[in-house]
Write a protein that holds these residues in place. Structure first.
Motif: not given
Ligand code: BTN
Length: 288
Positions: A34-38, A41-48, A64-70, A84-88
């Motif tokens: 579980q995660i808010d949004s993949t 999460e990847l944006m958070r990691r990169f920005r940090a 996902q607990t807070a999945g986002r769309g466009r 639900t997945f993200s490729l970073g």
């Protein structure tokens, strides 16, 4: 009542890693229950952490607990129903236009290979996968959310993908203030018995290859493949500024070409939403 998950999930992380790591050094696959949004999460990691967190990663979330769309919309899904997945990864294309289209083409071709004359999976510019059923009805099979961030010269992209695999037991109401979207479809109507793990196995490695090809050559090699699955071509569409016209496919840069009363318009802005207004020609898909 929520749908019981097909638990336990057996994610093909190793098979994907074996297929991708030789062509994408540093690549890892990570699965979270579980995660808010993949994407978040990847944006958070990169920005940090910037470069330290820029190694290529495929982050999969069972829920996902807070999945986002466009355009600030939410993406709602339940474990087992939706992949639900993200490729970073770092990416430096000469031109970013058309990336979400290239992603959509890759997903559609992985799930429905072989260039069918009348594909069931079509692409609705700029970021939706639509499923056409035997009666010509259309539903939303998936969506793509591409986000980028910079750290000095380093450009990092997060490509988020949501695919509706199994029909939801009950329709999720649109979030407050959001219009009802096209009804969610289910990949299982096209591929009976497929689950979220098998879906990931089918799409992941070809997606990485498509993104690498886009990084080198841009959108133009994808243009004809997009046309073969273009859900809007020949249909009257309404742009978010109220303009109407007939969709005429996409240009070399992935811009949507719309023939309006004022002539041909090239729609490039990701802020422009497009709604089909008319049914397609007889024999092709029905309008929603
Ligand atoms: C859209 O239809 O507007 C795009 C939907 C994208 C949803 C995916 S699910 C995985 C990734 N994480 C998110 O929060 N969004 C994308």
């Amino acid at each position: 009542m929520s749908t019981p998950p097909t638990a336990p999930f057996r994610w093909p992380a190793e098979a994907i890693w074996e297929a991708v790591a030789p062509v994408l050094p540093g690549f890892t696959v990570e699965v979270l229950p579980q995660i808010d949004s993949t994407n978040t999460e990847l944006m958070r990691r990169f920005r940090a952490a910037g470069p330290v967190a820029s190694e290529p990663v495929l982050l999969v979330a069972e829920q996902q607990t807070a999945g986002r769309g466009r355009m600030g919309r939410s993406w709602q899904s339940q474990a087992g129903d939706s992949l639900t997945f993200s490729l970073g990864l770092p990416l430096q294309p000469a031109d970013w236009s058309g990336l979400s289209l290239a992603v959509g083409i890759s997903l559609a071709e992985s799930l429905e290979p072989g260039n069918p004359a009348a594909p069931a999976i079509r692409l609705k510019w700029p970021n939706d996968l639509w499923l056409t059923d035997a009666q010509g009805g259309e539903s939303k099979l998936g969506g793509i959310l591409v986000e980028t961030a910079n750290w000095g010269e380093l450009r990092y992209v997060v490509i988020g993908v949501g695919i509706n695999v199994r029909a939801m037991a009950e329709a999720l109401a649109p979030a407050a203030g959001q219009p009802a979207a096209l009804a969610p479809g289910a990949l299982q109507t096209l591929l009976p018995g497929i689950d979220v793990a098998e879906t990931l196995l089918r799409v992941a490695a070809p997606l990485v290859q498509a993104v690498q090809a886009f990084g080198m050559f841009g959108f133009s090699p994808f243009q004809a493949r997009f046309s073969a699955r273009d859900a809007l071509a020949g249909r009257i569409v309404k742009l978010s500024d109220g303009t109407q016209g007939m969709a005429h496919g996409v240009g070399e840069n992935g811009a949507l070409l719309v023939h309006t009363a004022a002539g041909m318009k090239e729609i490039t802005s990701s802020e422009v939403s497009v709604r089909p207004m008319t049914p397609p020609a007889p024999g092709s898909a029905r309008a929603c």
